[in-house]
Design a protein around this motif. Structure first.
Motif, PDB file in Angstrom:
ATOM      1  N   TYR A   1     -11.723  -1.917  -1.954  1.00 40.86           N
ATOM      2  CA  TYR A   1     -12.203  -0.839  -1.109  1.00 40.86           C
ATOM      3  C   TYR A   1     -11.135  -0.331  -0.142  1.00 40.86           C
ATOM      4  O   TYR A   1     -11.203   0.797   0.328  1.00 40.86           O
ATOM      5  CB  TYR A   1     -13.428  -1.301  -0.295  1.00 40.86           C
ATOM      6  N   TYR A   2     -10.163  -1.153   0.162  1.00 39.23           N
ATOM      7  CA  TYR A   2      -9.167  -0.828   1.186  1.00 39.23           C
ATOM      8  C   TYR A   2      -8.156   0.209   0.713  1.00 39.23           C
ATOM      9  O   TYR A   2      -7.714   1.047   1.479  1.00 39.23           O
ATOM     10  CB  TYR A   2      -8.454  -2.112   1.621  1.00 39.23           C
ATOM     11  N   ASP A   3      -7.762   0.140  -0.561  1.00 41.32           N
ATOM     12  CA  ASP A   3      -6.676   0.995  -1.025  1.00 41.32           C
ATOM     13  C   ASP A   3      -6.938   1.419  -2.460  1.00 41.32           C
ATOM     14  O   ASP A   3      -7.782   0.854  -3.148  1.00 41.32           O
ATOM     15  CB  ASP A   3      -5.354   0.232  -0.951  1.00 41.32           C
ATOM     16  N   TYR A   4      -6.199   2.403  -2.900  1.00 43.20           N
ATOM     17  CA  TYR A   4      -6.353   2.874  -4.278  1.00 43.20           C
ATOM     18  C   TYR A   4      -5.390   2.212  -5.253  1.00 43.20           C
ATOM     19  O   TYR A   4      -5.493   2.406  -6.451  1.00 43.20           O
ATOM     20  CB  TYR A   4      -6.231   4.398  -4.369  1.00 43.20           C
ATOM     21  N   VAL A   5      -4.459   1.423  -4.756  1.00 44.39           N
ATOM     22  CA  VAL A   5      -3.588   0.671  -5.659  1.00 44.39           C
ATOM     23  C   VAL A   5      -4.394  -0.480  -6.257  1.00 44.39           C
ATOM     24  O   VAL A   5      -5.422  -0.884  -5.707  1.00 44.39           O
ATOM     25  CB  VAL A   5      -2.314   0.149  -4.940  1.00 44.39           C
ATOM     26  N   PRO A   6      -3.962  -1.009  -7.379  1.00 45.86           N
ATOM     27  CA  PRO A   6      -4.734  -2.104  -7.994  1.00 45.86           C
ATOM     28  C   PRO A   6      -4.970  -3.250  -6.999  1.00 45.86           C
ATOM     29  O   PRO A   6      -4.067  -3.622  -6.245  1.00 45.86           O
ATOM     30  CB  PRO A   6      -3.844  -2.559  -9.150  1.00 45.86           C
ATOM     31  N   PRO A   7      -6.192  -3.790  -6.985  1.00 45.85           N
ATOM     32  CA  PRO A   7      -6.525  -4.855  -6.035  1.00 45.85           C
ATOM     33  C   PRO A   7      -5.956  -6.206  -6.462  1.00 45.85           C
ATOM     34  O   PRO A   7      -6.677  -7.127  -6.809  1.00 45.85           O
ATOM     35  CB  PRO A   7      -8.052  -4.849  -6.021  1.00 45.85           C
ATOM     36  N   VAL A   8      -4.643  -6.295  -6.388  1.00 51.50           N
ATOM     37  CA  VAL A   8      -3.936  -7.515  -6.775  1.00 51.50           C
ATOM     38  C   VAL A   8      -3.634  -8.316  -5.508  1.00 51.50           C
ATOM     39  O   VAL A   8      -3.060  -7.760  -4.556  1.00 51.50           O
ATOM     40  CB  VAL A   8      -2.626  -7.173  -7.523  1.00 51.50           C
ATOM     41  N   PRO A   9      -4.035  -9.579  -5.460  1.00 50.27           N
ATOM     42  CA  PRO A   9      -3.749 -10.389  -4.269  1.00 50.27           C
ATOM     43  C   PRO A   9      -2.261 -10.369  -3.920  1.00 50.27           C
ATOM     44  O   PRO A   9      -1.401 -10.427  -4.799  1.00 50.27           O
ATOM     45  CB  PRO A   9      -4.196 -11.797  -4.680  1.00 50.27           C
ATOM     46  N   GLN A  10      -2.002 -10.261  -2.622  1.00 55.69           N
ATOM     47  CA  GLN A  10      -0.627 -10.204  -2.142  1.00 55.69           C
ATOM     48  C   GLN A  10      -0.197 -11.560  -1.589  1.00 55.69           C
ATOM     49  O   GLN A  10      -0.998 -12.278  -0.986  1.00 55.69           O
ATOM     50  CB  GLN A  10      -0.489  -9.143  -1.053  1.00 55.69           C
ATOM     51  N   SER A  11       1.060 -11.860  -1.763  1.00 54.68           N
ATOM     52  CA  SER A  11       1.622 -13.096  -1.220  1.00 54.68           C
ATOM     53  C   SER A  11       1.837 -12.921   0.290  1.00 54.68           C
ATOM     54  O   SER A  11       1.814 -11.805   0.813  1.00 54.68           O
ATOM     55  CB  SER A  11       2.959 -13.411  -1.895  1.00 54.68           C
ATOM     56  N   LYS A  12       2.071 -14.030   0.970  1.00 52.31           N
ATOM     57  CA  LYS A  12       2.363 -13.965   2.408  1.00 52.31           C
ATOM     58  C   LYS A  12       3.581 -13.103   2.666  1.00 52.31           C
ATOM     59  O   LYS A  12       3.606 -12.310   3.615  1.00 52.31           O
ATOM     60  CB  LYS A  12       2.579 -15.368   2.973  1.00 52.31           C
ATOM     61  N   ASP A  13       4.610 -13.223   1.821  1.00 57.69           N
ATOM     62  CA  ASP A  13       5.816 -12.415   1.996  1.00 57.69           C
ATOM     63  C   ASP A  13       5.516 -10.928   1.847  1.00 57.69           C
ATOM     64  O   ASP A  13       6.051 -10.107   2.597  1.00 57.69           O
ATOM     65  CB  ASP A  13       6.901 -12.828   0.993  1.00 57.69           C
ATOM     66  N   GLU A  14       4.666 -10.580   0.890  1.00 58.29           N
ATOM     67  CA  GLU A  14       4.312  -9.172   0.705  1.00 58.29           C
ATOM     68  C   GLU A  14       3.520  -8.632   1.897  1.00 58.29           C
ATOM     69  O   GLU A  14       3.765  -7.512   2.364  1.00 58.29           O
ATOM     70  CB  GLU A  14       3.510  -8.996  -0.587  1.00 58.29           C
ATOM     71  N   VAL A  15       2.604  -9.420   2.407  1.00 59.61           N
ATOM     72  CA  VAL A  15       1.836  -9.010   3.587  1.00 59.61           C
ATOM     73  C   VAL A  15       2.767  -8.875   4.789  1.00 59.61           C
ATOM     74  O   VAL A  15       2.694  -7.887   5.539  1.00 59.61           O
ATOM     75  CB  VAL A  15       0.686  -9.999   3.876  1.00 59.61           C
ATOM     76  N   ASN A  16       3.659  -9.846   4.968  1.00 57.71           N
ATOM     77  CA  ASN A  16       4.622  -9.768   6.072  1.00 57.71           C
ATOM     78  C   ASN A  16       5.463  -8.503   5.978  1.00 57.71           C
ATOM     79  O   ASN A  16       5.706  -7.830   6.987  1.00 57.71           O
ATOM     80  CB  ASN A  16       5.530 -10.996   6.092  1.00 57.71           C
TER      81      ASN A  16
ATOM     82  N   LEU B   1     -12.321   6.102  -2.470  1.00 55.75           N
ATOM     83  CA  LEU B   1     -12.739   6.023  -3.870  1.00 55.75           C
ATOM     84  C   LEU B   1     -14.238   6.285  -3.984  1.00 55.75           C
ATOM     85  O   LEU B   1     -15.019   5.914  -3.107  1.00 55.75           O
ATOM     86  CB  LEU B   1     -12.375   4.658  -4.445  1.00 55.75           C
ATOM     87  N   GLU B   2     -14.624   6.905  -5.085  1.00 51.52           N
ATOM     88  CA  GLU B   2     -16.001   7.388  -5.229  1.00 51.52           C
ATOM     89  C   GLU B   2     -17.063   6.299  -5.132  1.00 51.52           C
ATOM     90  O   GLU B   2     -18.200   6.573  -4.752  1.00 51.52           O
ATOM     91  CB  GLU B   2     -16.173   8.161  -6.537  1.00 51.52           C
ATOM     92  N   PHE B   3     -16.723   5.055  -5.435  1.00 46.18           N
ATOM     93  CA  PHE B   3     -17.730   3.990  -5.375  1.00 46.18           C
ATOM     94  C   PHE B   3     -17.917   3.436  -3.963  1.00 46.18           C
ATOM     95  O   PHE B   3     -18.824   2.654  -3.726  1.00 46.18           O
ATOM     96  CB  PHE B   3     -17.416   2.855  -6.354  1.00 46.18           C
ATOM     97  N   ASN B   4     -17.105   3.878  -3.021  1.00 44.51           N
ATOM     98  CA  ASN B   4     -17.231   3.418  -1.638  1.00 44.51           C
ATOM     99  C   ASN B   4     -18.195   4.350  -0.887  1.00 44.51           C
ATOM    100  O   ASN B   4     -17.819   5.057   0.047  1.00 44.51           O
ATOM    101  CB  ASN B   4     -15.857   3.365  -0.971  1.00 44.51           C
ATOM    102  N   THR B   5     -19.446   4.323  -1.315  1.00 47.64           N
ATOM    103  CA  THR B   5     -20.435   5.281  -0.819  1.00 47.64           C
ATOM    104  C   THR B   5     -20.734   5.129   0.671  1.00 47.64           C
ATOM    105  O   THR B   5     -20.985   6.126   1.348  1.00 47.64           O
ATOM    106  CB  THR B   5     -21.734   5.192  -1.632  1.00 47.64           C
TER     107      THR B   5
END
Length: 183
Positions: free
Chosen positions: A32-47, A130-134
């Protein structure tokens, strides 16, 4: 910023990162947060993402906190700011799944719109949803956002295609009767 009933915004502290790591590894949050694929991010990616928010002049991000105990429950802010055009893209993410659907997104939107139009002097605030986030769509439309376009079949989730809606709100539209919009 306006005085909300249950939440307030602050900077993201180092000790908040534990929660951000959880949220950005939660595929349901990311869906729901973003339109990129909902792939879990590593700590380094979040940082890296939050380092970019801090160091680039195109974004501002806040922690959403409960007034009752100062706990971080989500993030909100503006991205893709074009200051010369007075335009920014709004985002809100309630990370604590137990607190979704309880009005914190509504309060966050009130704070962001007030801050964006009055303190940052934006002329236009836009967003993608996204359309499903009503529930988010209802919230944005109640706040006065106008659907300005659609990217048809833009996102693939679980082998199904979904549209992404583009919304915008102009300062004079916000100022017109904004007291009654988000009650």
């Amino acid at each position: 910023m306006i005085n909300a009933k249950k939440i307030y915004f602050s900077i993201i502290e180092k000790e908040d990162m534990h929660y951000l790591y959880q949220w950005f590894s939660d595929t349901n949050f990311l869906k729901y947060y973003d339109y990129v694929p909902p792939v879990p991010q590593s700590k380094d990616e979040v940082n890296q993402t939050f380092n970019d928010y801090e160091t680039k002049d195109e974004s501002v991000v806040f922690a959403i906190r409960l007034k009752s105990d100062n706990k971080i429950i989500g993030i909100a802010g503006f991205d893709d700011m074009v200051k010369s055009n007075k335009v920014a893209t709004l985002f809100i993410g309630i990370g604590d799944k137990e607190l979704r659907g309880k009005g914190y997104g509504n309060e966050s939107l009130k704070i962001l719109l007030d801050y964006g139009f009055n303190d940052m002097d934006f002329y236009r605030i836009q967003l993608n949803v996204l359309e499903f986030n009503t529930s988010a769509i209802k919230l944005y439309e109640r706040a006065g956002f106008k659907r300005e376009g659609v990217f048809r079949d833009f996102v693939l989730r679980n082998n199904q295609r979904y549209d992404m809606f583009l919304y915008g709100l102009l300062k004079h539209e916000y100022n017109f009767n904004n007291e009654n919009r988000l009650k």
